[in-house]
Design a protein around this motif. Structure first.
Motif, PDB file in Angstrom:
ATOM      1  N   UNK A 153       0.777  -1.202   0.062  1.00 14.56           N
ATOM      2  CA  UNK A 153       0.072   0.095   0.131  1.00 14.56           C
ATOM      3  C   UNK A 153       0.876   1.191   0.034  1.00 14.56           C
ATOM      4  N   UNK A 154       0.811   1.870  -1.188  1.00 15.94           N
ATOM      5  CA  UNK A 154       1.838   3.319  -1.341  1.00 15.94           C
ATOM      6  C   UNK A 154       0.803   4.410  -1.199  1.00 15.94           C
ATOM      7  N   UNK A 155       1.539   5.376  -0.429  1.00 17.18           N
ATOM      8  CA  UNK A 155       1.049   6.707  -0.266  1.00 17.18           C
ATOM      9  C   UNK A 155       1.821   7.815  -0.668  1.00 17.18           C
ATOM     10  N   UNK A 156       1.677   9.079  -0.779  1.00  9.69           N
ATOM     11  CA  UNK A 156       2.114   9.918  -1.466  1.00  9.69           C
ATOM     12  C   UNK A 156       3.564  10.110  -0.978  1.00  9.69           C
ATOM     13  N   UNK A 157       4.321  10.065  -1.828  1.00  4.44           N
ATOM     14  CA  UNK A 157       5.729  10.294  -1.570  1.00  4.44           C
ATOM     15  C   UNK A 157       6.524   8.952  -1.566  1.00  4.44           C
ATOM     16  N   UNK A 158       5.928   7.888  -1.609  1.00  9.13           N
ATOM     17  CA  UNK A 158       6.441   6.409  -1.507  1.00  9.13           C
ATOM     18  C   UNK A 158       6.603   6.058  -2.773  1.00  9.13           C
ATOM     19  N   UNK A 159       7.940   5.236  -2.979  1.00 11.07           N
ATOM     20  CA  UNK A 159       8.378   4.742  -4.243  1.00 11.07           C
ATOM     21  C   UNK A 159       8.683   3.187  -3.906  1.00 11.07           C
ATOM     22  N   UNK A 160       8.194   2.749  -4.993  1.00  9.75           N
ATOM     23  CA  UNK A 160       8.216   1.104  -5.077  1.00  9.75           C
ATOM     24  C   UNK A 160       8.991   0.595  -6.409  1.00  9.75           C
ATOM     25  N   UNK A 161      10.041  -0.211  -6.208  1.00  9.49           N
ATOM     26  CA  UNK A 161      10.953  -0.710  -7.225  1.00  9.49           C
ATOM     27  C   UNK A 161      10.479  -2.222  -7.533  1.00  9.49           C
ATOM     28  N   UNK A 162      10.243  -2.747  -8.859  1.00 14.10           N
ATOM     29  CA  UNK A 162       9.839  -4.066  -8.843  1.00 14.10           C
ATOM     30  C   UNK A 162      10.436  -4.625 -10.296  1.00 14.10           C
ATOM     31  N   UNK A 163      10.562  -5.854 -10.339  1.00 17.69           N
ATOM     32  CA  UNK A 163      10.545  -6.445 -11.486  1.00 17.69           C
ATOM     33  C   UNK A 163       9.201  -7.095 -11.862  1.00 17.69           C
ATOM     34  N   UNK A 164       8.738  -6.619 -13.281  1.00 18.45           N
ATOM     35  CA  UNK A 164       7.307  -7.029 -13.648  1.00 18.45           C
ATOM     36  C   UNK A 164       7.420  -8.717 -13.599  1.00 18.45           C
ATOM     37  N   UNK A 165       6.469  -9.223 -12.747  1.00 15.51           N
ATOM     38  CA  UNK A 165       6.351 -10.695 -13.240  1.00 15.51           C
ATOM     39  C   UNK A 165       5.023 -11.117 -13.840  1.00 15.51           C
ATOM     40  N   UNK A 166       4.434 -12.358 -13.560  1.00 17.64           N
ATOM     41  CA  UNK A 166       3.570 -12.992 -14.171  1.00 17.64           C
ATOM     42  C   UNK A 166       2.139 -12.294 -14.044  1.00 17.64           C
ATOM     43  N   UNK A 167       1.794 -11.515 -12.957  1.00 19.53           N
ATOM     44  CA  UNK A 167       0.906 -10.717 -12.644  1.00 19.53           C
ATOM     45  C   UNK A 167       1.096  -9.466 -11.752  1.00 19.53           C
ATOM     46  N   UNK A 168       0.594  -8.427 -12.229  1.00 22.44           N
ATOM     47  CA  UNK A 168       0.799  -7.199 -11.474  1.00 22.44           C
ATOM     48  C   UNK A 168      -0.732  -6.613 -11.440  1.00 22.44           C
ATOM     49  N   UNK A 169      -1.067  -6.303 -10.358  1.00 20.79           N
ATOM     50  CA  UNK A 169      -2.385  -5.516  -9.863  1.00 20.79           C
ATOM     51  C   UNK A 169      -2.277  -3.859  -9.521  1.00 20.79           C
ATOM     52  N   UNK A 170      -2.669  -2.861 -10.398  1.00 17.16           N
ATOM     53  CA  UNK A 170      -2.711  -1.610  -9.666  1.00 17.16           C
ATOM     54  C   UNK A 170      -4.250  -1.555  -9.157  1.00 17.16           C
ATOM     55  N   UNK A 171      -4.262  -0.996  -8.114  1.00 17.99           N
ATOM     56  CA  UNK A 171      -5.579  -0.826  -7.333  1.00 17.99           C
ATOM     57  C   UNK A 171      -5.634   0.639  -6.723  1.00 17.99           C
ATOM     58  N   UNK A 172      -6.540   1.425  -6.816  1.00 17.81           N
ATOM     59  CA  UNK A 172      -6.859   2.501  -6.053  1.00 17.81           C
ATOM     60  C   UNK A 172      -7.937   2.492  -5.130  1.00 17.81           C
ATOM     61  N   UNK A 173      -7.680   2.043  -3.931  1.00 15.83           N
ATOM     62  CA  UNK A 173      -8.665   1.594  -2.856  1.00 15.83           C
ATOM     63  C   UNK A 173      -9.292   2.727  -2.185  1.00 15.83           C
ATOM     64  N   UNK A 174      -9.116   3.930  -2.710  1.00 15.92           N
ATOM     65  CA  UNK A 174      -9.857   5.137  -1.861  1.00 15.92           C
ATOM     66  C   UNK A 174     -10.788   5.726  -3.012  1.00 15.92           C
ATOM     67  N   UNK A 175     -11.294   6.706  -2.376  1.00 14.76           N
ATOM     68  CA  UNK A 175     -12.427   7.593  -2.811  1.00 14.76           C
ATOM     69  C   UNK A 175     -11.845   9.020  -3.821  1.00 14.76           C
ATOM     70  N   UNK A 176     -10.519   8.779  -3.590  1.00 15.80           N
ATOM     71  CA  UNK A 176     -10.000  10.019  -4.475  1.00 15.80           C
ATOM     72  C   UNK A 176      -8.959   9.449  -5.677  1.00 15.80           C
ATOM     73  N   UNK A 177      -8.742  10.284  -6.570  1.00 19.27           N
ATOM     74  CA  UNK A 177      -7.775   9.962  -7.738  1.00 19.27           C
ATOM     75  C   UNK A 177      -6.549   9.705  -7.089  1.00 19.27           C
ATOM     76  N   UNK A 178      -5.490   8.919  -7.803  1.00 19.74           N
ATOM     77  CA  UNK A 178      -4.138   8.902  -7.535  1.00 19.74           C
ATOM     78  C   UNK A 178      -3.449   9.253  -8.731  1.00 19.74           C
ATOM     79  N   UNK A 179      -2.075  10.011  -8.439  1.00 19.55           N
ATOM     80  CA  UNK A 179      -1.522  10.458  -9.404  1.00 19.55           C
ATOM     81  C   UNK A 179      -0.058   9.690  -9.201  1.00 19.55           C
ATOM     82  N   UNK A 180       0.706   9.148  -9.988  1.00 18.00           N
ATOM     83  CA  UNK A 180       1.943   8.660  -9.869  1.00 18.00           C
ATOM     84  C   UNK A 180       2.709   8.590 -11.234  1.00 18.00           C
TER      85      UNK A 180
END
Length: 193
Positions: A153-180
């Protein structure tokens, strides 16, 4: 040139360059032949998940489908905001702005995403023909990202590094838009002897 038209031409050109028929690309991507035909004729706007499957089957990254020449202007190291291509996923409504200069050789692609509240998109692949490393930097809002069987769960200012695997899911669980911002680099996997 219209971005949907660019995607249509780019997919068709890559398919033909690899010597694939519509049937072969359908088999490799698990996207129906009729859908690929509609996309190549510019008669439908594909979802991000469909574009991802086609990109992998064509041995390119999703970002590279959006890059390339949109005009006859020579390649430049500068991408003015007014010239950056924006695409909206027809299924989720997320907006994708390609920030990197088009046609300029660089191992890095930068993409800005505005992700609507309560939406998610899953990128599934049977096999990865291109190894993609990416970093996700949250500028506003929150995102939940699941990759390689782990969820963050990433919040404003957080940075996640990853190697993309077989399945990646991006989800905005909030009621506000996210920008990244996504920073991506890729390489073909080493061939096994």
């Amino acid at each position: 040139m219209d971005l949907d038209q660019h995607l249509a031409e780019r997919i068709r050109d890559l398919r033909k360059a690899r010597g694939y028929t519509l049937e072969r690309l359908a088999e490799l991507s698990e996207v129906s032949r009729s859908m690929i035909s509609l996309i190549e004729r510019g008669e439908t706007s594909p979802t991000a998940a469909v574009l991802n499957k086609l990109a992998d089957a064509l041995h390119v990254t999703l970002a590279s489908l959006f890059s390339g020449e949109f005009s006859v202007a020579p390649a430049s190291p500068l991408a003015r905001a007014a010239d950056q291509q924006v695409w909206t996923d027809p299924e989720t409504g997320y907006k994708r702005r390609h920030l990197s200069p088009s046609g300029f050789p660089s191992p890095i692609d930068l993409v800005e995403i505005v992700f609507p509240p309560g939406k998610s998109v899953a990128f599934d692949q049977v096999s990865r023909h291109v190894v993609t490393h990416q970093q996700v930097w949250i500028m506003e809002g929150e995102m939940q990202i699941t990759a390689n069987e782990k969820t963050w769960r990433l919040r404003s200012g957080d940075c996640l590094a990853m190697t993309v695997g077989e399945r990646v899911v991006f989800k905005n669980p909030t009621r506000k838009p996210a920008r990244y911002v996504l920073a991506l680099t890729s390489a073909s996997p080493a061939r096994r002897l």
